[in-house]
Design a protein around this motif. Structure first.
Motif, PDB file in Angstrom:
ATOM      1  N   ILE A   1       0.834  -1.198   0.000  1.00 11.33           N
ATOM      2  CA  ILE A   1       0.000   0.000   0.000  1.00 11.33           C
ATOM      3  C   ILE A   1       0.875   1.256   0.000  1.00 11.33           C
ATOM      4  O   ILE A   1       1.767   1.418   0.838  1.00 11.33           O
ATOM      5  N   HIS A   2       0.602   2.141  -0.957  1.00  7.19           N
ATOM      6  CA  HIS A   2       1.250   3.446  -1.037  1.00  7.19           C
ATOM      7  C   HIS A   2       0.179   4.526  -0.946  1.00  7.19           C
ATOM      8  O   HIS A   2      -0.935   4.355  -1.449  1.00  7.19           O
ATOM      9  N   LYS A   3       0.525   5.615  -0.314  1.00  5.08           N
ATOM     10  CA  LYS A   3      -0.362   6.771  -0.267  1.00  5.08           C
ATOM     11  C   LYS A   3       0.449   8.029  -0.501  1.00  5.08           C
ATOM     12  O   LYS A   3       1.394   8.324   0.241  1.00  5.08           O
ATOM     13  N   LYS A   4       0.100   8.746  -1.562  1.00  2.14           N
ATOM     14  CA  LYS A   4       0.759  10.003  -1.883  1.00  2.14           C
ATOM     15  C   LYS A   4      -0.256  11.137  -1.789  1.00  2.14           C
ATOM     16  O   LYS A   4      -1.410  10.980  -2.190  1.00  2.14           O
ATOM     17  N   TYR A   5       0.193  12.249  -1.262  1.00  3.44           N
ATOM     18  CA  TYR A   5      -0.590  13.476  -1.318  1.00  3.44           C
ATOM     19  C   TYR A   5       0.058  14.414  -2.332  1.00  3.44           C
ATOM     20  O   TYR A   5       1.275  14.418  -2.491  1.00  3.44           O
ATOM     21  N   ASN A   6      -0.767  15.183  -3.040  1.00  2.00           N
ATOM     22  CA  ASN A   6      -0.283  16.111  -4.075  1.00  2.00           C
ATOM     23  C   ASN A   6       0.499  15.357  -5.145  1.00  2.00           C
ATOM     24  O   ASN A   6       1.567  15.786  -5.579  1.00  2.00           O
ATOM     25  N   GLN A   7      -0.067  14.216  -5.551  1.00  2.00           N
ATOM     26  CA  GLN A   7       0.636  13.350  -6.493  1.00  2.00           C
ATOM     27  C   GLN A   7       0.958  14.083  -7.793  1.00  2.00           C
ATOM     28  O   GLN A   7       0.119  14.748  -8.392  1.00  2.00           O
ATOM     29  N   GLY A   8       2.218  13.968  -8.236  1.00  2.72           N
ATOM     30  CA  GLY A   8       2.666  14.556  -9.477  1.00  2.72           C
ATOM     31  C   GLY A   8       3.030  16.028  -9.390  1.00  2.72           C
ATOM     32  O   GLY A   8       3.460  16.625 -10.377  1.00  2.72           O
ATOM     33  N   LYS A   9       2.897  16.604  -8.198  1.00  2.96           N
ATOM     34  CA  LYS A   9       3.209  18.021  -8.017  1.00  2.96           C
ATOM     35  C   LYS A   9       4.565  18.168  -7.328  1.00  2.96           C
ATOM     36  O   LYS A   9       5.068  17.213  -6.717  1.00  2.96           O
ATOM     37  N   PRO A  10       5.155  19.341  -7.375  1.00  2.00           N
ATOM     38  CA  PRO A  10       6.463  19.530  -6.736  1.00  2.00           C
ATOM     39  C   PRO A  10       6.446  19.255  -5.233  1.00  2.00           C
ATOM     40  O   PRO A  10       7.476  18.864  -4.662  1.00  2.00           O
ATOM     41  N   ASN A  11       5.293  19.460  -4.607  1.00  2.00           N
ATOM     42  CA  ASN A  11       5.199  19.236  -3.163  1.00  2.00           C
ATOM     43  C   ASN A  11       4.595  17.866  -2.835  1.00  2.00           C
ATOM     44  O   ASN A  11       3.980  17.682  -1.795  1.00  2.00           O
ATOM     45  N   GLU A  12       4.788  16.905  -3.739  1.00  2.00           N
ATOM     46  CA  GLU A  12       4.291  15.542  -3.509  1.00  2.00           C
ATOM     47  C   GLU A  12       4.875  14.972  -2.218  1.00  2.00           C
ATOM     48  O   GLU A  12       6.060  15.123  -1.930  1.00  2.00           O
ATOM     49  N   VAL A  13       4.022  14.323  -1.439  1.00  2.00           N
ATOM     50  CA  VAL A  13       4.432  13.752  -0.152  1.00  2.00           C
ATOM     51  C   VAL A  13       3.985  12.300  -0.085  1.00  2.00           C
ATOM     52  O   VAL A  13       2.832  11.971  -0.390  1.00  2.00           O
ATOM     53  N   TYR A  14       4.912  11.423   0.324  1.00  2.00           N
ATOM     54  CA  TYR A  14       4.581  10.022   0.584  1.00  2.00           C
ATOM     55  C   TYR A  14       4.117   9.891   2.035  1.00  2.00           C
ATOM     56  O   TYR A  14       4.880  10.124   2.963  1.00  2.00           O
ATOM     57  N   ALA A  15       2.849   9.511   2.222  1.00  2.00           N
ATOM     58  CA  ALA A  15       2.347   9.258   3.574  1.00  2.00           C
ATOM     59  C   ALA A  15       2.566   7.798   3.971  1.00  2.00           C
ATOM     60  O   ALA A  15       2.838   7.502   5.136  1.00  2.00           O
ATOM     61  N   LEU A  16       2.441   6.885   3.005  1.00  2.00           N
ATOM     62  CA  LEU A  16       2.695   5.460   3.239  1.00  2.00           C
ATOM     63  C   LEU A  16       3.525   4.922   2.081  1.00  2.00           C
ATOM     64  O   LEU A  16       3.286   5.269   0.919  1.00  2.00           O
ATOM     65  N   GLN A  17       4.481   4.051   2.406  1.00  2.00           N
ATOM     66  CA  GLN A  17       5.385   3.519   1.395  1.00  2.00           C
ATOM     67  C   GLN A  17       5.470   1.999   1.502  1.00  2.00           C
ATOM     68  O   GLN A  17       6.114   1.466   2.408  1.00  2.00           O
ATOM     69  N   GLY A  18       4.790   1.319   0.598  1.00  2.00           N
ATOM     70  CA  GLY A  18       4.912  -0.133   0.501  1.00  2.00           C
ATOM     71  C   GLY A  18       4.498  -0.874   1.753  1.00  2.00           C
ATOM     72  O   GLY A  18       5.191  -1.801   2.196  1.00  2.00           O
ATOM     73  N   VAL A  19       3.352  -0.532   2.311  1.00  2.00           N
ATOM     74  CA  VAL A  19       2.898  -1.146   3.561  1.00  2.00           C
ATOM     75  C   VAL A  19       2.320  -2.534   3.306  1.00  2.00           C
ATOM     76  O   VAL A  19       1.433  -2.713   2.464  1.00  2.00           O
ATOM     77  N   HIS A  20       2.840  -3.502   4.036  1.00  2.00           N
ATOM     78  CA  HIS A  20       2.288  -4.859   4.067  1.00  2.00           C
ATOM     79  C   HIS A  20       1.822  -5.131   5.498  1.00  2.00           C
ATOM     80  O   HIS A  20       2.598  -4.986   6.445  1.00  2.00           O
ATOM     81  N   LEU A  21       0.569  -5.527   5.651  1.00  4.05           N
ATOM     82  CA  LEU A  21       0.045  -5.745   6.993  1.00  4.05           C
ATOM     83  C   LEU A  21      -1.101  -6.748   6.930  1.00  4.05           C
ATOM     84  O   LEU A  21      -2.024  -6.603   6.131  1.00  4.05           O
ATOM     85  N   THR A  22      -1.011  -7.766   7.773  1.00  7.32           N
ATOM     86  CA  THR A  22      -2.083  -8.753   7.891  1.00  7.32           C
ATOM     87  C   THR A  22      -2.580  -8.774   9.336  1.00  7.32           C
ATOM     88  O   THR A  22      -1.777  -8.848  10.268  1.00  7.32           O
ATOM     89  N   ILE A  23      -3.890  -8.689   9.495  1.00  7.50           N
ATOM     90  CA  ILE A  23      -4.509  -8.708  10.817  1.00  7.50           C
ATOM     91  C   ILE A  23      -5.560  -9.807  10.818  1.00  7.50           C
ATOM     92  O   ILE A  23      -6.418  -9.859   9.929  1.00  7.50           O
ATOM     93  N   ASN A  24      -5.489 -10.689  11.795  1.00  6.37           N
ATOM     94  CA  ASN A  24      -6.452 -11.779  11.902  1.00  6.37           C
ATOM     95  C   ASN A  24      -7.663 -11.372  12.728  1.00  6.37           C
ATOM     96  O   ASN A  24      -7.580 -10.504  13.592  1.00  6.37           O
ATOM     97  N   LYS A  25      -8.764 -12.005  12.449  1.00  2.00           N
ATOM     98  CA  LYS A  25     -10.001 -11.748  13.181  1.00  2.00           C
ATOM     99  C   LYS A  25      -9.783 -12.000  14.668  1.00  2.00           C
ATOM    100  O   LYS A  25      -9.215 -13.023  15.060  1.00  2.00           O
TER     101      LYS A  25
END
Length: 227
Positions: free
Chosen positions: A9-33
């Motif tokens: 999972i990746h999350k970018k804000y202001n994608q493609g703009k000079p002030n682009e910010v990565y909020a999440l970078q390659g998140v892998h997470l498994t949660i069981n019930k």
């Protein structure tokens, strides 16, 4: 049994703009019930963004999210709203309550959008939750007249009333004294014992240590160890 699986999972804000910010970078997470998980990190590390993505409150830029085995990537806004209402209960540090309204009306809100309970079942459902949290006598009190601990119990009641599978709590004890905070954590653990999945964002290591697992996040990257 996996209830949540995040893959790359990746999350970018202001994608493609000079002030682009990565909020999440390659998140892998498994949660069981039935698991309980604490997410820790400094302010701006991405932990609230991660919680919002898990709760279908925010979209992600890239990756895959399976919820109960179903890929939610292609869900539209209406479908995501139904998922939020039926599967998740949200508890916020700032409570998120309508201060000028009564406790009972605040707790009723998720039921108004629910398909789980008929309208003639609402009051019984609310009263059951109020009794469980020992705030039945406050049902007709306006929220602005409550203490911080009482407000948080009302917020938990609102999160519980629609019988969600997953409770998402963003700094649920941040504004509370230590004794009240302990009571709130105990309530969350009781919910877990009844089969609910609990995910808590917190700065408090004492709260985190009560959960089954802790993950740490820094600059949008998560780890099982403090980064």
């Amino acid at each position: 049994m996996e209830i949540i699986k995040l893959s790359n999972i990746h999350k970018k804000y202001n994608q493609g703009k000079p002030n682009e910010v990565y909020a999440l970078q390659g998140v892998h997470l498994t949660i069981n019930k039935g698991d309980s998980l604490a997410i820790m990190g400094v302010s701006g590390s991405g932990k609230s963004t991660l919680l919002n993505i898990i709760g279908c409150l925010d979209n992600f830029t890239d990756g895959e999210y399976l919820l109960n085995g179903e890929n939610i990537t292609s869900k539209n806004g209406t479908e995501l709203a139904e998922i939020r209402n039926s599967i998740f209960g949200f508890i916020l540090q700032s409570y998120g309550l309508i201060e000028s309204d009564k406790v009972i009306n605040n707790i009723r809100i998720p039921l108004l959008f629910s398909k789980k309970y008929k309208s003639n079942e609402h009051n019984d459902r609310i009263n059951t939750i109020l009794n469980k949290l020992k705030i039945f006598d406050l049902r007709n009190t306006k929220v602005r007249e409550l203490s911080g601990g009482q407000k948080q119990r009302v917020a938990i009641a609102r999160a519980m009333v629609n019988d969600p599978e997953i409770i998402l709590a963003d700094e649920p004890t941040g504004a509370l004294d230590s004794e009240t905070a302990t009571n709130i954590v105990n309530i969350l653990k009781e919910l877990q014992q009844k089969g609910k999945t609990i995910i808590v964002v917190t700065h408090d290591i004492n709260v985190a240590n009560k959960m089954d697992k802790i993950i740490y996040i820094k600059d949008g990257i998560i780890s099982d160890n403090m980064i």
